[in-house]
Design an enzyme around this catalytic site. Structure first.
Site, PDB file in Angstrom:
ATOM      1  N   GLN A  53      -4.839  -5.137   7.228  1.00 37.83           N
ATOM      2  CA  GLN A  53      -5.696  -6.055   6.762  1.00 37.83           C
ATOM      3  C   GLN A  53      -5.768  -7.396   7.556  1.00 37.83           C
ATOM      4  O   GLN A  53      -6.734  -8.156   7.142  1.00 37.83           O
ATOM      5  CB  GLN A  53      -5.746  -6.269   5.120  1.00 37.83           C
ATOM      6  CG  GLN A  53      -5.806  -5.143   4.275  1.00 37.83           C
ATOM      7  CD  GLN A  53      -7.063  -4.488   4.254  1.00 37.83           C
ATOM      8  OE1 GLN A  53      -8.159  -5.205   4.430  1.00 37.83           O
ATOM      9  NE2 GLN A  53      -7.280  -3.370   3.651  1.00 37.83           N
ATOM     10  N   HIS A  64       0.898  -1.130   0.149  1.00 42.62           N
ATOM     11  CA  HIS A  64       0.045  -0.049  -0.031  1.00 42.62           C
ATOM     12  C   HIS A  64       0.838   1.178  -0.040  1.00 42.62           C
ATOM     13  O   HIS A  64       2.178   1.127   0.554  1.00 42.62           O
ATOM     14  CB  HIS A  64      -0.823  -0.147   1.414  1.00 42.62           C
ATOM     15  CG  HIS A  64      -2.144   1.068   1.298  1.00 42.62           C
ATOM     16  ND1 HIS A  64      -1.728   2.323   1.753  1.00 42.62           N
ATOM     17  CD2 HIS A  64      -3.244   0.861   1.100  1.00 42.62           C
ATOM     18  CE1 HIS A  64      -2.904   2.896   1.505  1.00 42.62           C
ATOM     19  NE2 HIS A  64      -3.714   2.110   1.329  1.00 42.62           N
ATOM     20  N   ASP A 101       2.939  -4.764   8.147  1.00 46.48           N
ATOM     21  CA  ASP A 101       1.742  -4.094   7.955  1.00 46.48           C
ATOM     22  C   ASP A 101       0.514  -4.829   8.003  1.00 46.48           C
ATOM     23  O   ASP A 101       0.041  -5.571   7.215  1.00 46.48           O
ATOM     24  CB  ASP A 101       1.756  -3.396   6.552  1.00 46.48           C
ATOM     25  CG  ASP A 101       0.381  -2.493   6.094  1.00 46.48           C
ATOM     26  OD1 ASP A 101      -0.313  -2.587   7.026  1.00 46.48           O
ATOM     27  OD2 ASP A 101       0.482  -1.794   5.146  1.00 46.48           O
TER      28      ASP A 101
HETATM   29  N1  PMP Z   1      -1.898  -0.924   4.628  1.00 47.45           N
HETATM   30  C1  PMP Z   1      -2.743  -1.654   4.011  1.00 47.45           C
HETATM   31  C2  PMP Z   1      -2.494  -3.127   3.495  1.00 47.45           C
HETATM   32  C3  PMP Z   1      -4.129  -1.079   3.760  1.00 47.45           C
HETATM   33  O1  PMP Z   1      -5.245  -1.999   3.305  1.00 47.45           O
HETATM   34  C4  PMP Z   1      -4.210   0.224   4.432  1.00 47.45           C
HETATM   35  C5  PMP Z   1      -5.640   0.787   4.185  1.00 47.45           C
HETATM   36  N2  PMP Z   1      -6.353   0.872   2.922  1.00 47.45           N
HETATM   37  C6  PMP Z   1      -3.195   1.061   4.919  1.00 47.45           C
HETATM   38  C7  PMP Z   1      -2.105   0.575   4.843  1.00 47.45           C
HETATM   39  C8  PMP Z   1      -3.543   2.337   5.388  1.00 47.45           C
HETATM   40  O2  PMP Z   1      -4.399   2.541   6.446  1.00 47.45           O
HETATM   41  P1  PMP Z   1      -4.999   3.564   7.082  1.00 47.45           P
HETATM   42  O3  PMP Z   1      -5.318   4.297   6.054  1.00 47.45           O
HETATM   43  O4  PMP Z   1      -6.060   3.478   8.041  1.00 47.45           O
HETATM   44  O5  PMP Z   1      -3.788   4.254   7.664  1.00 47.45           O
END
Ligand code: PMP
Length: 405
Positions: free
Chosen positions: A201, A121, A198
């Site tokens: 998910q 991400h 991370d």
């Molecule tokens: N990492 C992953 C794999 C995600 O799916 C997400 C959110 N879509 C994030 C990081 C970022 O999370 P947040 O926007 O809640 O900080």
């Protein structure tokens, strides 16, 4: 498990959208909230609202107790050795930026390597790019194979002693791939590399035990696991947290302050400057209680059944290309491309039938480029979804085919 009864804990799901019963298939973006979490928030604001740590009056004591109990719950939820290893953040993104700006700035030098994967991400990519620009470190990534898994041979070549940090996603939000986090951490540890997982998910979808995973840092977002928005957790191993300088300066993170200098509290408070998101922390604790009440193993099994059933049923649609592992071992989301409709058009079409999905690059642009698609449509599930909703999705995909071709 009575999943239909559990579903009724989520008031928002009981509504019509565009004249159809709502089918919410966007939990990977944010999950819905059960009544107990909503009630914990209103109870806090109606009865206990006060600043934490700073006053001796009754309300402040109640708020502070609830806040610190939540830290213990979060530690237990992810198997941390101590609640002092739990830092409350705004979410996954802030947790990663905190590590980049503290541990990263302190430890990275010209020529050091930061290793990520090709399925990150943007929030597990851009902070490392910024760190690389500041320090002269180099960012490298492990390629993704056609089946949506990591290139295992490339890991051997790339995971060398030059690498200072290996940051990777536990479950991909764009492919549904479940990375073998425990094995990856062990391989990193064998060459002295610090790891960050991370868990945006994975937390709330499966049992997490950071000590068993063997990671140094783990990040999660409360809003993806039935909690409120604006609250998350950064777990760090105490041996590392103790060595890290603060990031944000301000109230609550200091021991003493003069005009010339300041000294700082130990972790976790060193990293929590200013008034925190107290209501968010209390809501997160309610979410943890709720999820543990159902049981993370039960949630994982149900998620898994939904994802498998979805892959099987959606494969019936002519012209569909499902990204990520085709086997049963995948997270509870299915991202796909249809040769007859652009993701945005499809998402709008589905919306007109009451189905909420997401279309686009899902904050993983390098991965979209890798799979040569402009974007995908993503149906993502949580334990409150049903097989009937997946049947409804498939009906609507067939209807879309008739409409667009
Ligand atoms: N990492 C992953 C794999 C995600 O799916 C997400 C959110 N879509 C994030 C990081 C970022 O999370 P947040 O926007 O809640 O900080």
């Amino acid at each position: 498990m009575d999943w239909h009864r559990i579903r009724s804990d989520f008031p928002i799901l009981d509504q019509q959208v565009q004249g159809h019963p709502l089918v919410y298939l966007d939990s990977a973006a944010t999950s819905q909230k059960p009544r107990t979490v909503i009630q914990a928030l209103s109870h806090y604001y109606e009865r206990d609202n006060s600043n934490v740590h700073r006053a001796l009056h009754e309300l402040s004591a109640r708020a502070t107790d609830a806040f610190e109990v939540a830290r213990k719950k979060a530690a237990h939820f992810i198997g941390a050795a101590s609640e002092n290893e739990i830092i409350f953040t705004r979410g996954t993104t802030e947790g990663i930026n905190l590590v980049a700006n503290t541990w990263g700035t302190q430890n990275l030098r010209q020529g050091d390597v930061i290793l990520v994967t090709g399925m990150e991400h943007h929030s597990n990519l851009v902070p490392w790019q910024l760190l690389a620009q500041r320090t002269g470190a180099v960012l490298k990534h492990i390629p993704v194979l056609d089946d949506g898994t990591l290139d295992n041979e490339a890991i051997d070549t790339l995971l060398t002693e030059q690498v200072k940090l290996f940051a990777f996603v536990h479950i991909s939000n764009s492919l549904g791939t479940i990375n073998p986090a425990r094995e990856l951490c062990a391989r990193a540890k064998a060459v002295g590399v610090v790891t960050l997982v991370d868990g945006a998910q994975s937390a709330g979808h499966m049992p997490i035990d950071v000590q068993d995973l063997g990671c140094d840092f783990f990040v999660l977002s409360g809003h993806k696991m039935c909690g409120p928005t604006g609250i998350g957790v950064l777990y760090g191993r105490m041996a590392l947290l103790e060595t890290m300088p603060p990031w944000h300066g301000g109230g609550e993170m200091i021991l003493s302050v003069s005009f010339e200098t300041s000294s700082y509290k130990p972790p976790p408070h060193r990293f929590e400057a200013g008034t925190p998101n107290i209501a968010g922390v209390i809501g997160l604790a309610a979410a943890i209680d709720y999820l543990e009440g159902i049981g993370l193993e039960n949630i994982q099994r149900h998620d898994h059944n939904l994802a498998n059933y979805a892959v099987q049923r959606m494969s019936e649609v002519p012209g569909i290309r499902i990204l990520g592992p085709q086997s049963g071992h995948r997270g509870s989301l299915v991202a796909f491309h249809l040769d007859f409709a652009h993701p945005h058009d499809l998402v709008e079409f589905a919306n007109s039938h009451g189905i909420a999905m997401r279309g686009g690059h899902h904050c993983t642009q390098p991965l979209m480029k890798r799979f040569k698609v402009p974007g995908t449509t993503r149906a993502s599930f949580y334990f409150y979804n049903t097989l009937e909703e997946i049947n409804r999705l498939v009906e609507v995909l067939f209807a879309a085919r008739a409409f667009f071709t």
